[in-house]
Design a protein around this motif. Structure first.
Motif, PDB file in Angstrom:
ATOM      1  N   MET A   1     -12.787 -76.170 -34.626  1.00 22.43           N
ATOM      2  CA  MET A   1     -13.105 -75.834 -33.237  1.00 22.43           C
ATOM      3  C   MET A   1     -12.479 -74.493 -32.875  1.00 22.43           C
ATOM      4  SD  MET A   1     -12.658 -79.436 -31.170  1.00 22.43           S
ATOM      5  CE  MET A   1     -13.788 -80.819 -31.410  1.00 22.43           C
ATOM      6  N   PRO A   2     -12.954 -73.410 -33.481  1.00 26.49           N
ATOM      7  CA  PRO A   2     -12.342 -72.094 -33.235  1.00 26.49           C
ATOM      8  C   PRO A   2     -12.456 -71.649 -31.781  1.00 26.49           C
ATOM      9  CG  PRO A   2     -14.410 -71.878 -34.454  1.00 26.49           C
ATOM     10  CD  PRO A   2     -14.064 -73.331 -34.445  1.00 26.49           C
ATOM     11  N   ASN A   3     -13.568 -71.949 -31.134  1.00 27.93           N
ATOM     12  CA  ASN A   3     -13.738 -71.519 -29.745  1.00 27.93           C
ATOM     13  C   ASN A   3     -12.770 -72.243 -28.810  1.00 27.93           C
ATOM     14  OD1 ASN A   3     -15.778 -69.767 -30.492  1.00 27.93           O
ATOM     15  ND2 ASN A   3     -17.407 -71.261 -30.118  1.00 27.93           N
ATOM     16  N   GLN A   4     -12.626 -73.566 -29.009  1.00 25.51           N
ATOM     17  CA  GLN A   4     -11.674 -74.325 -28.186  1.00 25.51           C
ATOM     18  C   GLN A   4     -10.246 -73.874 -28.453  1.00 25.51           C
ATOM     19  OE1 GLN A   4     -14.293 -75.525 -29.777  1.00 25.51           O
ATOM     20  NE2 GLN A   4     -15.116 -77.392 -28.855  1.00 25.51           N
ATOM     21  N   THR A   5      -9.943 -73.529 -29.697  1.00 28.42           N
ATOM     22  CA  THR A   5      -8.598 -73.043 -30.035  1.00 28.42           C
ATOM     23  C   THR A   5      -8.292 -71.752 -29.290  1.00 28.42           C
ATOM     24  OG1 THR A   5      -8.687 -74.061 -32.233  1.00 28.42           O
ATOM     25  CG2 THR A   5      -7.082 -72.296 -31.909  1.00 28.42           C
ATOM     26  N   ILE A   6      -9.251 -70.830 -29.293  1.00 28.46           N
ATOM     27  CA  ILE A   6      -9.055 -69.535 -28.627  1.00 28.46           C
ATOM     28  C   ILE A   6      -8.769 -69.716 -27.142  1.00 28.46           C
ATOM     29  CG2 ILE A   6     -10.251 -67.408 -27.923  1.00 28.46           C
ATOM     30  CD1 ILE A   6     -11.681 -67.504 -30.663  1.00 28.46           C
ATOM     31  N   THR A   7      -9.460 -70.675 -26.509  1.00 26.93           N
ATOM     32  CA  THR A   7      -9.283 -70.862 -25.058  1.00 26.93           C
ATOM     33  C   THR A   7      -7.905 -71.398 -24.699  1.00 26.93           C
ATOM     34  OG1 THR A   7     -10.173 -73.127 -25.076  1.00 26.93           O
ATOM     35  CG2 THR A   7     -11.743 -71.321 -24.768  1.00 26.93           C
ATOM     36  N   MET A   8      -7.164 -71.894 -25.678  1.00 22.58           N
ATOM     37  CA  MET A   8      -5.835 -72.456 -25.406  1.00 22.58           C
ATOM     38  C   MET A   8      -4.732 -71.413 -25.462  1.00 22.58           C
ATOM     39  SD  MET A   8      -6.645 -75.476 -24.703  1.00 22.58           S
ATOM     40  CE  MET A   8      -4.989 -76.062 -24.402  1.00 22.58           C
ATOM     41  N   PHE A   9      -5.084 -70.165 -25.775  1.00 23.22           N
ATOM     42  CA  PHE A   9      -4.075 -69.117 -25.903  1.00 23.22           C
ATOM     43  C   PHE A   9      -4.471 -67.889 -25.074  1.00 23.22           C
ATOM     44  CE2 PHE A   9      -3.594 -71.680 -29.686  1.00 23.22           C
ATOM     45  CZ  PHE A   9      -2.213 -71.737 -29.868  1.00 23.22           C
ATOM     46  N   THR A  10      -3.465 -67.222 -24.533  1.00 24.69           N
ATOM     47  CA  THR A  10      -3.699 -65.947 -23.858  1.00 24.69           C
ATOM     48  C   THR A  10      -3.906 -64.866 -24.924  1.00 24.69           C
ATOM     49  OG1 THR A  10      -1.341 -65.378 -23.812  1.00 24.69           O
ATOM     50  CG2 THR A  10      -2.223 -66.633 -21.926  1.00 24.69           C
ATOM     51  N   ASP A  11      -4.333 -63.708 -24.486  1.00 25.89           N
ATOM     52  CA  ASP A  11      -4.564 -62.614 -25.435  1.00 25.89           C
ATOM     53  C   ASP A  11      -3.291 -62.203 -26.163  1.00 25.89           C
ATOM     54  OD1 ASP A  11      -7.215 -62.578 -24.716  1.00 25.89           O
ATOM     55  OD2 ASP A  11      -7.010 -60.916 -23.287  1.00 25.89           O
ATOM     56  N   ASP A  12      -2.137 -62.411 -25.511  1.00 28.77           N
ATOM     57  CA  ASP A  12      -0.880 -62.033 -26.161  1.00 28.77           C
ATOM     58  C   ASP A  12      -0.156 -63.238 -26.777  1.00 28.77           C
ATOM     59  OD1 ASP A  12      -0.402 -63.072 -23.657  1.00 28.77           O
ATOM     60  OD2 ASP A  12       1.173 -61.649 -23.116  1.00 28.77           O
TER      61      ASP A  12
ATOM     62  N   GLY B   1       3.168 -72.607 -10.563  1.00 27.80           N
ATOM     63  CA  GLY B   1       1.962 -72.096 -11.195  1.00 27.80           C
ATOM     64  C   GLY B   1       1.697 -72.818 -12.501  1.00 27.80           C
ATOM     65  N   GLU B   2       0.833 -72.237 -13.314  1.00 24.81           N
ATOM     66  CA  GLU B   2       0.497 -72.857 -14.599  1.00 24.81           C
ATOM     67  C   GLU B   2       1.544 -72.484 -15.644  1.00 24.81           C
ATOM     68  OE1 GLU B   2      -3.353 -73.669 -17.489  1.00 24.81           O
ATOM     69  OE2 GLU B   2      -3.488 -72.141 -15.921  1.00 24.81           O
ATOM     70  N   ILE B   3       1.855 -73.450 -16.515  1.00 25.35           N
ATOM     71  CA  ILE B   3       2.909 -73.272 -17.515  1.00 25.35           C
ATOM     72  C   ILE B   3       2.327 -72.757 -18.827  1.00 25.35           C
ATOM     73  CG2 ILE B   3       4.653 -74.459 -18.902  1.00 25.35           C
ATOM     74  CD1 ILE B   3       4.906 -76.483 -16.594  1.00 25.35           C
ATOM     75  N   LEU B   4       2.903 -71.652 -19.321  1.00 26.15           N
ATOM     76  CA  LEU B   4       2.587 -71.112 -20.636  1.00 26.15           C
ATOM     77  C   LEU B   4       3.835 -71.183 -21.503  1.00 26.15           C
ATOM     78  CD1 LEU B   4       0.704 -67.792 -19.701  1.00 26.15           C
ATOM     79  CD2 LEU B   4      -0.209 -70.126 -19.756  1.00 26.15           C
ATOM     80  N   VAL B   5       3.663 -71.374 -22.820  1.00 25.25           N
ATOM     81  CA  VAL B   5       4.831 -71.473 -23.700  1.00 25.25           C
ATOM     82  C   VAL B   5       4.590 -70.736 -25.016  1.00 25.25           C
ATOM     83  CG1 VAL B   5       5.626 -73.690 -22.784  1.00 25.25           C
ATOM     84  CG2 VAL B   5       4.015 -73.663 -24.692  1.00 25.25           C
TER      85      VAL B   5
ATOM     86  N   GLY C   1       6.841 -74.699 -32.718  1.00 24.98           N
ATOM     87  CA  GLY C   1       6.115 -75.957 -32.914  1.00 24.98           C
ATOM     88  C   GLY C   1       4.657 -75.899 -32.525  1.00 24.98           C
ATOM     89  N   ILE C   2       4.179 -74.757 -32.029  1.00 24.26           N
ATOM     90  CA  ILE C   2       2.797 -74.665 -31.572  1.00 24.26           C
ATOM     91  C   ILE C   2       1.826 -74.855 -32.740  1.00 24.26           C
ATOM     92  CG2 ILE C   2       1.033 -73.179 -30.530  1.00 24.26           C
ATOM     93  CD1 ILE C   2       3.028 -74.032 -28.498  1.00 24.26           C
ATOM     94  N   MET C   3       0.785 -75.625 -32.500  1.00 24.23           N
ATOM     95  CA  MET C   3      -0.204 -75.952 -33.526  1.00 24.23           C
ATOM     96  C   MET C   3      -0.837 -74.713 -34.153  1.00 24.23           C
ATOM     97  SD  MET C   3      -3.592 -77.024 -31.347  1.00 24.23           S
ATOM     98  CE  MET C   3      -4.341 -75.854 -30.166  1.00 24.23           C
ATOM     99  N   LYS C   4      -1.379 -74.944 -35.342  1.00 25.69           N
ATOM    100  CA  LYS C   4      -2.161 -73.910 -36.023  1.00 25.69           C
ATOM    101  C   LYS C   4      -3.507 -73.737 -35.330  1.00 25.69           C
ATOM    102  CE  LYS C   4      -3.617 -72.776 -40.750  1.00 25.69           C
ATOM    103  NZ  LYS C   4      -3.564 -73.281 -42.148  1.00 25.69           N
TER     104      LYS C   4
ATOM    105  N   TRP D   1       0.353 -66.620 -25.869  1.00 29.81           N
ATOM    106  CA  TRP D   1       1.034 -67.718 -25.179  1.00 29.81           C
ATOM    107  C   TRP D   1       0.108 -68.938 -25.113  1.00 29.81           C
ATOM    108  CZ3 TRP D   1       6.041 -67.663 -23.037  1.00 29.81           C
ATOM    109  CH2 TRP D   1       6.701 -66.431 -23.130  1.00 29.81           C
ATOM    110  N   TYR D   2       0.667 -70.113 -25.399  1.00 31.56           N
ATOM    111  CA  TYR D   2      -0.118 -71.340 -25.349  1.00 31.56           C
ATOM    112  C   TYR D   2      -0.255 -71.801 -23.895  1.00 31.56           C
ATOM    113  CZ  TYR D   2      -1.573 -76.171 -25.933  1.00 31.56           C
ATOM    114  OH  TYR D   2      -2.252 -77.367 -25.837  1.00 31.56           O
ATOM    115  N   ILE D   3      -1.483 -72.127 -23.498  1.00 34.91           N
ATOM    116  CA  ILE D   3      -1.777 -72.535 -22.123  1.00 34.91           C
ATOM    117  C   ILE D   3      -1.717 -74.060 -22.053  1.00 34.91           C
ATOM    118  CG2 ILE D   3      -3.480 -72.454 -20.268  1.00 34.91           C
ATOM    119  CD1 ILE D   3      -4.667 -69.950 -21.758  1.00 34.91           C
ATOM    120  N   THR D   4      -0.697 -74.600 -21.403  1.00 41.63           N
ATOM    121  CA  THR D   4      -0.479 -76.052 -21.423  1.00 41.63           C
ATOM    122  C   THR D   4      -1.435 -76.825 -20.529  1.00 41.63           C
ATOM    123  OG1 THR D   4       1.114 -76.059 -19.591  1.00 41.63           O
ATOM    124  CG2 THR D   4       1.984 -75.655 -21.818  1.00 41.63           C
ATOM    125  N   GLY D   5      -1.926 -76.187 -19.459  1.00 39.74           N
ATOM    126  CA  GLY D   5      -2.733 -76.915 -18.489  1.00 39.74           C
ATOM    127  C   GLY D   5      -1.893 -77.688 -17.486  1.00 39.74           C
ATOM    128  N   ASP D   6      -0.567 -77.576 -17.608  1.00 40.05           N
ATOM    129  CA  ASP D   6       0.340 -78.239 -16.669  1.00 40.05           C
ATOM    130  C   ASP D   6       0.758 -77.270 -15.565  1.00 40.05           C
ATOM    131  OD1 ASP D   6       0.444 -80.753 -17.910  1.00 40.05           O
ATOM    132  OD2 ASP D   6       1.877 -80.014 -19.391  1.00 40.05           O
TER     133      ASP D   6
END
Length: 524
Positions: free
Chosen positions: A381-392, A365-369, A373-376, A394-399
């Motif tokens: 680009m606040p909207n793009q930043t939000i899309t990279m994280f789950t509500d709780d 499946g898709e990898i979350l981490v 070391g996760i970026m600030k 986790w960073y969404i890697t896209g891998d």
């Protein structure tokens, strides 16, 4: 590093006190000690403050891998300003970078490989009031301040350096995706310090090590693993202005290099270089490879021909490099087929691409981490930043990948690279892995090409070894017994070179653009 570190400049200061006379950098131009690096970066920092640079200001560095790049980087961290390393091949993109980051000062080379950096920066400054100073490195111009002059300026003894904290911004590194504008990834001092501590432990780095830096400092792999980590460990760095296999061999032999990091493409070029046999590389003991999956036969050839153990590492700019890494004592099964276990402080989750529910061991499946070391976030680009994280959080890697029973991470592909051919999902990495077992193939990339009937078809772009020639039917016959029929590439093209990113990874976006129109017309 047992001492509490609050900002990146302290990585240098601690070792400057302990290892003052030890050489820290050689770039083929100058040798510099820890004490000299600390003193020169402090002089530069004080003079930047006198020029009006304040904590939080953003300062661009557009230089090759010169020792000045490192001096300037540490000066910026001492001021509490933010390092913005820019690709020295940048042309039209410069306007966007400089405007988006609101650059106040830029350190630049005159030119690099016929790219006239001075002209580009000077034109920008003439039309923009935000950038206050251009500082010329290894050249002089009446409309700039020379780096040499700045180092020789006397500064007031009353200047104090600001307090720079763990969570302050340290670096903004631009990364390009398949669509939209480049994104400025904001990394904090804490992000980089934590990952330095992790990498030192994983590689067992000591002041006795010498680390080769063939990767550009404007890329996270080069800046973090090849510059910051060695300095944090008290080791020596050998900077390479431009990557060439023969120059790599020369530097390893001359400087007794023990650690050699590179992307797989670089290692492929090295083991296939005819001059390899002329050099003594016995000093090498370990290295990291990242950026793309490394074929098992390449790991074996590195052991056999370069004489050291290369460890696969998984990470990205947004995570300050390393999330998972193979360990030295792992079995070949782990080294050949996985990215190893999560590094200290990192947690992984695998979720279903469609339902977003958690999956179990072995399920793909898709990898979350989650990682220190996760970026600030992405700059402005606040909207793009939000899309990279789950509500709780986790960073969404896209891998896409899985966690095996041993806790090792297996990467099976990128979600965006997935080819959908007539309703079937095809993972390019699976096909590439099979092609890499062919002795005549130097490099291969599998991409999706637009098709009016199937939506997409698969195309394998192959670069053969020197002096080798092949036909499409030969390589289709090679692959047909190894994969399901629908995974066999519809087209195979032979190229003398595959387009690369700045760090040497195969650039599939550019390759797809290059081939799409050509092959689409053939199909019609």
């Amino acid at each position: 590093m047992s001492t509490t570190i609050n900002n990146v400049s302290q990585l240098l200061q601690i070792n400057s006190n302990k290892l003052s006379k030890r050489e820290v950098i050689y770039d083929g131009y100058r040798r510099i000690t820890y004490k000299e690096l600390d003193e020169e970066s402090s002089i530069l920092a004080f003079n930047l403050i006198e020029m009006g640079v304040k904590k939080g200001d953003r300062i661009a560095i557009c230089l090759p891998n010169w020792h000045e790049f490192v001096v300037i980087s540490f000066a910026i961290t001492k001021v509490g300003a933010v390092i913005v390393p820019l690709n020295i091949n940048s042309k039209t993109e410069l306007h966007y970078y400089l405007t988006n980051a609101e650059i106040k000062v830029a350190f630049i080379a005159k030119e690099f490989e016929k790219n006239n950096l001075w002209d580009n920066f000077h034109k920008y400054k003439q039309n923009n009031t935000l950038i206050k100073y251009l500082i010329s490195v290894r050249f002089e111009n009446k409309d700039s301040i020379s780096y040499k002059e700045l180092l020789n300026r006397k500064h007031s003894n009353e200047i104090l350096l600001p307090k720079v904290c763990y969570n302050d911004d340290c670096v903004i590194m631009y990364t390009s995706g398949s669509t939209g504008l480049p994104k400025g990834v904001i990394l904090t001092h804490g992000n980089l310090i934590h990952m330095c501590e992790v990498s030192i432990g994983l590689l067992d780095l000591t002041p006795e090590d010498t680390v080769l830096c063939p990767l550009p400092g404007y890329h996270i792999f080069g800046l973090h693993q090849c510059i910051l980590v060695p300095i944090a460990a008290g080791a020596k760095i050998v900077l390479m202005e431009k990557y060439k296999p023969e120059n790599v061999f020369q530097m390893i032999e001359k400087e007794v290099v023990t650690v050699h990091h590179a992307v797989p493409t670089m290692f492929i070029l090295e083991i296939n270089n005819s001059t390899l046999k002329d050099y003594n590389l016995d000093s090498l003991r370990i290295g990291i490879t990242a950026g793309s999956k490394i074929p098992s036969n390449l790991i074996c050839n590195i052991r056999k021909m370069l004489g050291f153990e290369v460890l696969s590492s998984y990470g990205m700019t947004e995570t300050s490099t390393c999330l998972a890494q193979v360990r030295l004592n792992d079995s070949d099964e782990v080294k050949f087929n996985t990215m190893g276990k999560p590094v200290p402080g990192v947690r992984f989750r695998i979720i279903d691409i469609n339902t977003r529910l958690d999956l179990g061991l072995g399920e793909i499946g898709e990898i979350l981490v989650k990682s220190p070391g996760i970026m600030k976030g992405y700059l402005k680009m606040p909207n793009q930043t939000i899309t990279m994280f789950t509500d709780d959080g986790w960073y969404i890697t896209g891998d896409i990948g899985q966690i095996d029973e041993g806790g090792n991470i297996r990467i099976t592909g990128r979600k965006k690279d997935l080819i959908i051919r007539g309703g079937y999902n095809i993972n390019p990495t699976e096909i590439e892995d099979q092609f890499y077992t062919h002795n005549d193939i130097l490099e291969v990339a599998v991409i999706g090409i637009d098709d009016i009937v199937l939506g997409e078809i698969t195309c394998a772009a192959i670069r053969l070894k020197k002096g080798v020639y092949g036909k499409e039917i030969e390589f289709k016959n090679f692959i047909k017994d190894r994969l399901a029929e629908y995974k066999i590439p519809d087209k195979i093209v032979f190229l003398t070179n595959l387009p690369k990113t700045a760090v040497g990874k195969i650039n599939k976006i550019e390759l797809k653009n290059q081939l799409n129109n050509q092959l689409f017309k053939e199909i019609l």
